[in-house]
Design a protein around this motif. Sequence first.
Motif, PDB file in Angstrom:
ATOM      1  N   UNK A 194       0.837  -1.206   0.000  1.00 55.89           N
ATOM      2  CA  UNK A 194       0.000   0.000   0.000  1.00 55.89           C
ATOM      3  C   UNK A 194       0.869   1.253   0.000  1.00 55.89           C
ATOM      4  N   UNK A 195       1.920   1.268   0.796  1.00 53.10           N
ATOM      5  CA  UNK A 195       2.824   2.419   0.831  1.00 53.10           C
ATOM      6  C   UNK A 195       3.496   2.607  -0.529  1.00 53.10           C
ATOM      7  N   UNK A 196       3.964   1.511  -1.114  1.00 52.96           N
ATOM      8  CA  UNK A 196       4.642   1.586  -2.414  1.00 52.96           C
ATOM      9  C   UNK A 196       3.700   2.153  -3.478  1.00 52.96           C
ATOM     10  N   UNK A 197       2.468   1.690  -3.509  1.00 57.02           N
ATOM     11  CA  UNK A 197       1.529   2.172  -4.522  1.00 57.02           C
ATOM     12  C   UNK A 197       1.217   3.653  -4.339  1.00 57.02           C
ATOM     13  N   UNK A 198       1.129   4.127  -3.091  1.00 57.67           N
ATOM     14  CA  UNK A 198       0.923   5.566  -2.870  1.00 57.67           C
ATOM     15  C   UNK A 198       2.127   6.357  -3.374  1.00 57.67           C
ATOM     16  N   UNK A 199       3.324   5.822  -3.135  1.00 55.27           N
ATOM     17  CA  UNK A 199       4.525   6.495  -3.633  1.00 55.27           C
ATOM     18  C   UNK A 199       4.576   6.536  -5.142  1.00 55.27           C
ATOM     19  N   UNK A 200       4.167   5.428  -5.784  1.00 50.34           N
ATOM     20  CA  UNK A 200       4.145   5.392  -7.248  1.00 50.34           C
ATOM     21  C   UNK A 200       3.112   6.360  -7.811  1.00 50.34           C
ATOM     22  N   UNK A 201       1.961   6.453  -7.162  1.00 46.92           N
ATOM     23  CA  UNK A 201       0.959   7.428  -7.605  1.00 46.92           C
ATOM     24  C   UNK A 201       1.534   8.839  -7.557  1.00 46.92           C
ATOM     25  N   UNK A 202       2.234   9.166  -6.466  1.00 42.68           N
ATOM     26  CA  UNK A 202       2.829  10.494  -6.326  1.00 42.68           C
ATOM     27  C   UNK A 202       3.881  10.743  -7.399  1.00 42.68           C
ATOM     28  N   UNK A 203       4.675   9.714  -7.710  1.00 40.48           N
ATOM     29  CA  UNK A 203       5.700   9.864  -8.744  1.00 40.48           C
ATOM     30  C   UNK A 203       5.063  10.124 -10.107  1.00 40.48           C
ATOM     31  N   UNK A 204       4.004   9.379 -10.427  1.00 42.13           N
ATOM     32  CA  UNK A 204       3.348   9.566 -11.715  1.00 42.13           C
ATOM     33  C   UNK A 204       2.715  10.953 -11.813  1.00 42.13           C
ATOM     34  N   UNK A 205       2.128  11.445 -10.727  1.00 42.42           N
ATOM     35  CA  UNK A 205       1.554  12.786 -10.733  1.00 42.42           C
ATOM     36  C   UNK A 205       2.641  13.837 -10.923  1.00 42.42           C
ATOM     37  N   UNK A 206       3.781  13.635 -10.258  1.00 38.63           N
ATOM     38  CA  UNK A 206       4.894  14.568 -10.411  1.00 38.63           C
ATOM     39  C   UNK A 206       5.391  14.575 -11.852  1.00 38.63           C
ATOM     40  N   UNK A 207       5.582  13.385 -12.427  1.00 38.56           N
ATOM     41  CA  UNK A 207       6.093  13.288 -13.790  1.00 38.56           C
ATOM     42  C   UNK A 207       5.139  13.922 -14.790  1.00 38.56           C
ATOM     43  N   UNK A 208       3.830  13.737 -14.574  1.00 37.40           N
ATOM     44  CA  UNK A 208       2.848  14.339 -15.481  1.00 37.40           C
ATOM     45  C   UNK A 208       2.880  15.856 -15.407  1.00 37.40           C
ATOM     46  N   UNK A 209       3.135  16.391 -14.207  1.00 35.47           N
ATOM     47  CA  UNK A 209       3.174  17.846 -14.035  1.00 35.47           C
ATOM     48  C   UNK A 209       4.500  18.447 -14.481  1.00 35.47           C
ATOM     49  N   UNK A 210       5.562  17.630 -14.569  1.00 35.34           N
ATOM     50  CA  UNK A 210       6.897  18.123 -14.939  1.00 35.34           C
ATOM     51  C   UNK A 210       7.493  17.184 -15.991  1.00 35.34           C
ATOM     52  N   UNK A 211       6.947  17.196 -17.213  1.00 37.50           N
ATOM     53  CA  UNK A 211       7.374  16.223 -18.234  1.00 37.50           C
ATOM     54  C   UNK A 211       8.825  16.363 -18.671  1.00 37.50           C
ATOM     55  N   UNK A 212       9.463  17.465 -18.349  1.00 43.62           N
ATOM     56  CA  UNK A 212      10.852  17.642 -18.762  1.00 43.62           C
ATOM     57  C   UNK A 212      11.866  17.206 -17.729  1.00 43.62           C
ATOM     58  N   UNK A 213      11.406  16.572 -16.623  1.00 50.47           N
ATOM     59  CA  UNK A 213      12.338  16.204 -15.549  1.00 50.47           C
ATOM     60  C   UNK A 213      12.723  14.724 -15.642  1.00 50.47           C
ATOM     61  N   UNK A 214      11.733  13.834 -15.524  1.00 53.26           N
ATOM     62  CA  UNK A 214      12.001  12.402 -15.558  1.00 53.26           C
ATOM     63  C   UNK A 214      11.149  11.717 -16.620  1.00 53.26           C
ATOM     64  N   UNK A 215      11.674  10.641 -17.153  1.00 51.66           N
ATOM     65  CA  UNK A 215      10.880   9.708 -17.940  1.00 51.66           C
ATOM     66  C   UNK A 215      10.439   8.616 -16.979  1.00 51.66           C
ATOM     67  N   UNK A 216       9.187   8.669 -16.512  1.00 48.58           N
ATOM     68  CA  UNK A 216       8.721   7.813 -15.429  1.00 48.58           C
ATOM     69  C   UNK A 216       8.042   6.557 -15.970  1.00 48.58           C
ATOM     70  N   UNK A 217       8.074   5.494 -15.195  1.00 44.73           N
ATOM     71  CA  UNK A 217       7.383   4.254 -15.521  1.00 44.73           C
ATOM     72  C   UNK A 217       6.942   3.603 -14.220  1.00 44.73           C
TER      73      UNK A 217
END
Length: 543
Positions: free
Chosen positions: A453-476
């Motif tokens: 559950x903790x990991x999935x919350x962290x992944x959700x946060x990472x995907x939201x960050x990547x979507x808001x900042x497309x020039x920073x990371x190529x996320x998966x």
Amino acid sequence: LSAGEARARALAAAAATEALERPEASHDAAAGSDDEIFVVSRAAGEISFALEEAALEEAAGRPALREAAEAARVERGWRAIRLEGPFEFTLTGILSQLLDVLAKGGVGIYAFSTYDTDCILVKEENFAIAVELLRAAGHEVSLAGPDALGESAAGADQAAADEGRVGGLRPFALERYFARYEFSAPYLLCCSDCESLGMRELLAMSSPKALELWDSLKLGYTESRGNPALLEAIRKQYEADPASSRAPEDEELVVLVPEEGIYLGARALLRAGDHVIVPQPCYQSLAEVALAIGCTVSWWKPKPGADGGWTFDVADLAALVTERTRLVVTNFPHNPTSAMLPHADWDRVISLCREAGAYLFSDEMYRGLELQDGVRLQPAFAAYEKAISLSGVSKTLSVPGLRIGWLASQDKELIKSILMLKDYTTICPSAPSELLAIVALENSDQIIRRNVEIINRGLDAMEQFAAAHPGVFSAYRPLAGTTCFLKYLGGDALAFSQRVVNDAGIMLLPSAVYNLDEDPQCVRVGFGRENVPGIFEKLAQAL
């Protein structure tokens, strides 16, 4: 470096040497010329040449050098062996004597000649075996330090000392980077463990029997193999695991510190000259101990996928396996990429090892943290009689401070050898740690559900960050594990990581710490801790 001929000539001119045209100019290198360039090979429209690291670092202050170097392909990680001898001792002669030997040993080389000195360049991972092969052929070999391409050191010990080696081991780059920032940076966004359990939290999970053992515990020595109650708890984990076809017997187990398992496993299995295959990137000790022993290491490298993730191709592994291969090392879920193998590919890995008669060392520290059903792989020890599985409670069960792990193998003689070697390291486990590990294992289902559950919350946060900042990371989004190896889209991942830790107190782990042949400019992000979403918010503010 390799560059088009015009660029190479510009680089040579900027370095103020005529080595590309005048062989006698190279003689100055033996005296320590700072600007020397050694031509290694010529091809149509391209020249490859060797240059001291320090000279390359000067590029920023020399426009012509910078321009040429930016257009070149730079490959680090080469070591120089300088060959000297009487007049009749020539580079051609040594190559004719040893090329076949080196090739059969899996050692690729570059060679170049100066006025009175011949040099062989070998990759860092092949260095020890190349020196051994040369000396076995009756030659004395002086070892050139990594920043003195043309200047011989006093010998192997001096060269090793110059690199900061101790007992043949290089400094552990990842651990040294963590030591620099882990306990000073307030926001850690690169950790590979899950949110740690507190002592009260863990004891609250204890059964009455476990609490009784805890209350009556005496702080004396323990059994070297491990507390019988802990061995039983480990065995029950595998018995309850639908992905495992068998559980280890007591004689197939040894409890130890996870890092100790890597070290002792390599010491028990390997000798100088053995061929070992290791995934790259990897936790450094999975390859470093073999290199220190004098093994030849080949790298199984992942490929970037269309989704930004990474994939290990078993066909690439098959191309590396030879009749000389003594050991294949795997790590799934993989740290740092979290790459997984499909079940059919895992079966093929085991078949490759069996066909070659090679041992398989499987780092399974993240096994149990699969994020989708049907992903978990069979533990290696259960699938193959010459496999060794490394596991523990640090990552999956949130108690890394206990320092409890284990090796499991059907090869009981190998386990005996590791137990013998353990008498020279920890001798026996910590008594309190063993009992607390039993509590964690008895409550593994509950702890793993909490961690996923903790990991999935962290992944959700990472995907939201990547979507808001497309020039920073190529996320998966990975299938398992606690980390991602994200492509940094802004250039230099090391410089970016150091800027955000110094300016914002946010620690990322740059790919530079993995000693890769070519730096992919990635950062490792960990998402197993509760505060990961908040740290991504702070990272967004720091950009």
